[in-house]
Design a protein around this motif. Sequence first.
Motif, PDB file in Angstrom:
ATOM      1  N   THR A   1       0.857  -1.179   0.000  1.00  0.00           N
ATOM      2  CA  THR A   1       0.000   0.000   0.000  1.00  0.00           C
ATOM      3  C   THR A   1       0.891   1.227   0.000  1.00  0.00           C
ATOM      4  O   THR A   1       1.817   1.324   0.801  1.00  0.00           O
ATOM      5  N   VAL A   2       0.621   2.157  -0.919  1.00  0.00           N
ATOM      6  CA  VAL A   2       1.422   3.363  -1.057  1.00  0.00           C
ATOM      7  C   VAL A   2       0.493   4.566  -0.933  1.00  0.00           C
ATOM      8  O   VAL A   2      -0.562   4.602  -1.556  1.00  0.00           O
ATOM      9  N   GLU A   3       0.891   5.540  -0.097  1.00  0.00           N
ATOM     10  CA  GLU A   3       0.149   6.790  -0.047  1.00  0.00           C
ATOM     11  C   GLU A   3       0.980   7.842  -0.759  1.00  0.00           C
ATOM     12  O   GLU A   3       2.178   7.966  -0.508  1.00  0.00           O
ATOM     13  N   ILE A   4       0.331   8.579  -1.661  1.00  0.00           N
ATOM     14  CA  ILE A   4       1.055   9.609  -2.402  1.00  0.00           C
ATOM     15  C   ILE A   4       0.711  10.987  -1.842  1.00  0.00           C
ATOM     16  O   ILE A   4      -0.158  11.115  -0.976  1.00  0.00           O
ATOM     17  N   ARG A   5       1.387  11.990  -2.317  1.00  0.00           N
ATOM     18  CA  ARG A   5       1.328  13.328  -1.723  1.00  0.00           C
ATOM     19  C   ARG A   5      -0.044  13.989  -1.777  1.00  0.00           C
ATOM     20  O   ARG A   5      -0.345  14.840  -0.957  1.00  0.00           O
ATOM     21  N   ASN A   6      -0.893  13.611  -2.699  1.00  0.00           N
ATOM     22  CA  ASN A   6      -2.228  14.226  -2.770  1.00  0.00           C
ATOM     23  C   ASN A   6      -3.268  13.398  -1.997  1.00  0.00           C
ATOM     24  O   ASN A   6      -4.447  13.445  -2.292  1.00  0.00           O
ATOM     25  N   ASP A   7      -2.796  12.632  -1.021  1.00  0.00           N
ATOM     26  CA  ASP A   7      -3.634  11.855  -0.096  1.00  0.00           C
ATOM     27  C   ASP A   7      -4.373  10.692  -0.748  1.00  0.00           C
ATOM     28  O   ASP A   7      -5.286  10.130  -0.146  1.00  0.00           O
ATOM     29  N   LYS A   8      -3.994  10.302  -1.938  1.00  0.00           N
ATOM     30  CA  LYS A   8      -4.586   9.122  -2.552  1.00  0.00           C
ATOM     31  C   LYS A   8      -3.820   7.886  -2.073  1.00  0.00           C
ATOM     32  O   LYS A   8      -2.621   7.942  -1.826  1.00  0.00           O
TER      33      LYS A   8
END
Length: 131
Positions: free
Chosen positions: A29-36
Amino acid sequence: MAEVGSRSKFYAYNSMLCLLKALEGKYVTVEIRNDKVIKGFLDMVESNMNLNMSSVVLTDVVGRSKQYARFYIQGRQIRYVMIPDDVDIIKAMNWQLGKHEYFRVKERKEQVKLFQRKVKSSEERAAKRKE
């Protein structure tokens, strides 16, 4: 597969990137900078932390989900990567670093063999000249 330079190898094995490389082939699971949030199978990690994933589910802030067969994430967009519970971090990093040592030793052995063949062929040419 792309050629990897010595600088990239150095960075990959002297940073936490080796842990991320050890997660290749796992469901992460990866969270990216725009909260997705992106959940999927990690296929490949590049030396600048770019990720290639497959069978991905992208969930936005509102909770809407989209599925993708392939997904590419730039390293600079990653906020964090959740490491699966079944992964022993120390063992994974040691395995990854050991794999690097294995290929470095293997590469060195091939270089020695090549050098020995060159020396042998030059000695044979020198012996033929003397005859």
